[in-house]
Design a protein around this motif. Structure first.
Motif, PDB file in Angstrom:
ATOM      1  N   ASN A   1      63.927 -29.253 -44.151  1.00  0.00           N
ATOM      2  CA  ASN A   1      63.931 -28.462 -42.915  1.00  0.00           C
ATOM      3  C   ASN A   1      62.723 -27.538 -42.856  1.00  0.00           C
TER       4      ASN A   1
ATOM      5  N   ALA B   1      55.792 -34.171 -40.793  1.00  0.00           N
ATOM      6  CA  ALA B   1      55.606 -35.584 -40.468  1.00  0.00           C
ATOM      7  C   ALA B   1      55.971 -35.895 -39.018  1.00  0.00           C
ATOM      8  N   TYR B   2      57.043 -35.331 -38.499  1.00  0.00           N
ATOM      9  CA  TYR B   2      57.438 -35.617 -37.122  1.00  0.00           C
ATOM     10  C   TYR B   2      57.474 -34.341 -36.286  1.00  0.00           C
TER      11      TYR B   2
ATOM     12  N   PRO C   1      60.166 -43.200 -35.847  1.00  0.00           N
ATOM     13  CA  PRO C   1      59.844 -44.095 -36.951  1.00  0.00           C
ATOM     14  C   PRO C   1      60.311 -45.493 -36.567  1.00  0.00           C
TER      15      PRO C   1
ATOM     16  N   THR D   1      71.054 -24.899 -44.562  1.00  0.00           N
ATOM     17  CA  THR D   1      72.474 -24.590 -44.768  1.00  0.00           C
ATOM     18  C   THR D   1      72.621 -23.386 -45.696  1.00  0.00           C
TER      19      THR D   1
ATOM     20  N   MET E   1      68.579 -31.116 -40.876  1.00  0.00           N
ATOM     21  CA  MET E   1      68.791 -31.043 -39.426  1.00  0.00           C
ATOM     22  C   MET E   1      69.100 -32.426 -38.876  1.00  0.00           C
ATOM     23  N   PRO E   2      70.112 -32.560 -38.030  1.00  0.00           N
ATOM     24  CA  PRO E   2      70.450 -33.885 -37.509  1.00  0.00           C
ATOM     25  C   PRO E   2      69.240 -34.624 -36.930  1.00  0.00           C
ATOM     26  N   VAL E   3      68.341 -33.913 -36.278  1.00  0.00           N
ATOM     27  CA  VAL E   3      67.199 -34.577 -35.648  1.00  0.00           C
ATOM     28  C   VAL E   3      66.258 -35.186 -36.689  1.00  0.00           C
ATOM     29  N   SER E   4      66.315 -34.696 -37.921  1.00  0.00           N
ATOM     30  CA  SER E   4      65.451 -35.227 -38.982  1.00  0.00           C
ATOM     31  C   SER E   4      66.135 -36.316 -39.805  1.00  0.00           C
ATOM     32  N   ARG E   5      67.428 -36.478 -39.582  1.00  0.00           N
ATOM     33  CA  ARG E   5      68.258 -37.287 -40.476  1.00  0.00           C
ATOM     34  C   ARG E   5      67.689 -38.685 -40.728  1.00  0.00           C
ATOM     35  N   HIS E   6      67.160 -39.310 -39.686  1.00  0.00           N
ATOM     36  CA  HIS E   6      66.689 -40.689 -39.839  1.00  0.00           C
ATOM     37  C   HIS E   6      65.173 -40.756 -39.933  1.00  0.00           C
ATOM     38  N   ARG E   7      64.565 -39.602 -40.127  1.00  0.00           N
ATOM     39  CA  ARG E   7      63.113 -39.586 -40.160  1.00  0.00           C
ATOM     40  C   ARG E   7      62.573 -39.421 -41.560  1.00  0.00           C
TER      41      ARG E   7
ATOM     42  N   LEU F   1      58.573 -31.621 -37.342  1.00  0.00           N
ATOM     43  CA  LEU F   1      59.849 -30.973 -37.653  1.00  0.00           C
ATOM     44  C   LEU F   1      59.740 -30.069 -38.865  1.00  0.00           C
TER      45      LEU F   1
ATOM     46  N   CYS G   1      72.571 -27.161 -33.663  1.00  0.00           N
ATOM     47  CA  CYS G   1      71.776 -28.323 -34.069  1.00  0.00           C
ATOM     48  C   CYS G   1      72.662 -29.509 -34.424  1.00  0.00           C
TER      49      CYS G   1
ATOM     50  N   HIS H   1      67.804 -23.810 -39.775  1.00  0.00           N
ATOM     51  CA  HIS H   1      68.793 -24.873 -39.942  1.00  0.00           C
ATOM     52  C   HIS H   1      68.959 -25.268 -41.400  1.00  0.00           C
TER      53      HIS H   1
ATOM     54  N   GLN I   1      73.051 -32.493 -44.732  1.00  0.00           N
ATOM     55  CA  GLN I   1      72.626 -31.098 -44.568  1.00  0.00           C
ATOM     56  C   GLN I   1      71.280 -30.926 -43.894  1.00  0.00           C
TER      57      GLN I   1
ATOM     58  N   SER J   1      57.922 -36.992 -44.576  1.00  0.00           N
ATOM     59  CA  SER J   1      58.444 -38.283 -44.129  1.00  0.00           C
ATOM     60  C   SER J   1      59.022 -39.075 -45.296  1.00  0.00           C
TER      61      SER J   1
ATOM     62  N   GLU K   1      61.789 -25.284 -39.751  1.00  0.00           N
ATOM     63  CA  GLU K   1      63.150 -25.129 -39.212  1.00  0.00           C
ATOM     64  C   GLU K   1      64.039 -24.383 -40.209  1.00  0.00           C
TER      65      GLU K   1
END
Lengths: 413, 413
Positions: free
Chosen positions: B324, A240-241, A161, A251, B357-363, A243, A261, A249, B355, B329, A246
């Protein structure tokens, strides 16, 4: 085998696909019949056919029965049943699974081999090549290979992004979507379509497996990792990305164990193969792998049954949450841990039905996966053939290499 | 106004829509220009125009500037800006919201009025009629009404799966999808499209509101009920039985309070208006409604801030789980409780980012809804106009009355 680029090479490939498509549709044809159907000049057609025969895609069949008194019967040509059109490869965490379809879109075979989790990519590709070579009793020819659909663990590269506050976490934009992509392309000389391997397994189950024909499917894979995929409204869903799915992941215990992760107390820390085996051993059980755990369950081992009751309840709770959000009609559970059978599936189902909205309780069907370990590789083939309606709106992201996708689409008859 | 059926009536409506479509596209036209554009016979056209003028859909505009020396200038006809083409009505738990668009597809206005939760349907429809009558300063004419898009609380009727083990929970198949449907149809003399009101609010926000232009959107509404809607891959998502977006019934505490849905410890038992106000009063606070709670927050009331911190954390956890699973987006938060602002939204965002997924955190981007209480009614209009690409693949279930939907589609230019 190489795939030269440029307009002339593309034109030639278009002609090849036209001829292959006619043979797929009509079965064996003589050169004369092919000429009438394809409308190419005799010189061009014979040149194309010579290339296809030399490459192993097309073989001479027996002579047709010709009408009496018209000279010797014409030789007919047919698709080589040993010529692979598409290969699917699932690079799972600790195993490589492959499958192939021939030019008639029949599945030629599938094969698998486990490996250590830290096997380098170069050697995983070696293994994939060896497994592909073993298909069809070693007779598979790759001269007409359209593309490879490969699944890998974790999210596949996707554009950042804008204004991403932490770009350093992510690969450079010019890098391939995944290190296996250039290795595969070089080894097999064919374009490589990449996607998340669990999403490909979901695709396989939704096309040919436990959820064939269903339009709203939740697929959960309980393996060394825990993940899944979604078919929503008759289409494979990417997110969207890239992702989505999942589920591993999500919680389940904010005070739980750290997860690979980077999160804490994810479902995967409770319901992966390692987590279950570790918990079983901590409870005094003895099992080094899933088959041993399955044996213990069949022997009525109390510790194993109690453990799976708890794990199943946690899984069912997550499935209920996702069901309330998305409303699938079918949930498919696959992966090695599903081999534990009712000991796991029954508590999953009880927790699911207890926690899903009462109005949905009888509207969702829970099923075991049916394609086994080949599901991901078969999903990779589906991605390449791009014939399933589930893919008709599937986005072609940058990591799917749109030029390659176009190339492949054009080469489909 | 009535909508006669039968082939002749349908043909006539087709002609009417042709004429209305030309006026929408070209603006004011003379009878002669209309005749050339629509290709109808002069007799038919004049008959159709007379009906449209009598019904209030079309009005005479000033004369066009005619070329000199060609006799008196021709009168032109134009769409009546006060003629409603579509009405959207959101029958929320304790309020009715309405909005209307005119024949030019401009929003004429919107209006709302709260009512007691137990107000009978007959009187809710009275209220809706009164509110519609108040639009456009009371000048709205319904002579060209295409349809009504109405949202109601809870899942809208949907066919039973075969072999349903508890069919007694569900309405008879011959009954209308919802009791309000025949009431509205009779009162307004127009077809009625029904859907879940929160899903319609999601549609409104994704077309015109906080998520306009986004293809993967999660909308959460925090009101007397807690629910939401999803746009996935550029399409409004319905779910297999119309049961998606039920975020309010995701379990957040298996030992929690009983929920209206029949479940236990659902998000709604923690994050609905009533739940929050009850908890605030239990903590010694004083607030009878959301505006009073907002006042307490602005005054820095510690009990209110602590409460919203906890509620926000719970909401954020549910959003992380759904993220998750689906990978949106954009997350849009609407409903009256969103008026509490950062006191709620900031803890929601913290828990979400912790909570997911870290890879989605900023997306994923978290936004406040922008359409306010009209969102659901505007979504109802979008359903009727059926012009948004988000609806291009929206399924027409039995409760959407496919014949009516076809009818409406045919009547769209």
């Amino acid at each position: 085998m190489s795939h030269p680029r440029g307009p002339l090479a593309q034109l030639r490939r278009g002609h090849e696909e036209l001829v292959l498509g006619l043979l797929r549709k009509h079965g064996p044809l003589s050169r004369g019949e092919l000429g009438k159907l394809c409308q190419l000049s005799r010189t061009t057609l014979y040149d194309i056919l010579a290339g296809l025969v030399a490459g192993g895609a097309v073989v001479a069949a027996g002579p047709q029965d010709a009408p009496r008194g018209r000279g010797r019967p014409a030789e007919t040509l047919t698709l080589n049943p040993e010529a692979g059109q598409a290969i699917g490869i699932d690079f799972a965490r600790r195993a490589v699974h492959v499958a192939a379809v021939n030019l008639a879109h029949e599945i030629v075979g599938s094969a698998s081999e486990p490996h250590d989790a830290d096997l380098p990519w170069e050697q995983r590709v070696d293994l994939a090549e060896r497994l592909v070579g073993s298909l069809n009793d070693g007779g598979l020819r790759l001269g007409a290979l359209s593309a490879i659909g490969a699944g890998v663990v974790g999210p596949v590269g996707w554009p950042e992004p804008e204004d991403d506050p932490e770009p350093e976490d992510d690969p450079e934009p010019d890098e391939p979507a995944h290190p296996v992509q250039p290795l595969l392309r070089e080894r097999f000389g064919a374009p490589v379509l990449l996607d998340n391997n669990t999403r490909l397994a979901a695709l396989g189950e939704a096309i040919w497996g436990a959820a064939a024909g269903d339009r709203d499917v939740l697929y959960l894979r309980l393996s060394h990792g825990v993940g899944g995929g979604l078919v929503v409204g008759g289409a494979l869903h990417r997110g969207a990305y890239g992702l989505s799915g999942e589920f591993g992941h999500i919680t389940v215990d904010p005070d739980g164990a750290p997860c690979d992760c980077g999160g804490t107390g994810c479902l995967e820390t409770v319901a992966s193969i390692r987590a279950v085996l570790d918990a079983y051993r901590a409870a005094g059980g003895r099992a080094d792998d899933v088959p041993e755990l399955v044996k213990a369950i069949r022997a009525g081992d109390g510790a194993a049954l109690t453990l799976l009751e708890g794990v199943g309840g946690t899984i069912g709770g997550v499935l209920a949450a996702v069901c309330n959000a998305i409303g699938p009609s079918v949930i498919v559970i696959g992966g090695e841990l599903a081999e534990t059978g009712p000991a796991l599936i029954e508590p999953v189902e009880r927790a699911l039905r207890a926690q899903v909205m009462p109005v949905s309780r009888h509207r969702v069907s829970l099923r075991r996966a049916t394609l086994g370990e080949a599901a991901g590789a078969l999903g990779g083939i589906a991605l390449v053939l791009h014939e399933s309606p589930l893919l008709s709106r599937y986005p072609a992201g940058p990591d799917l290499a749109p030029d390659l996708l176009e190339d492949i689409k054009r080469r489909q008859p």
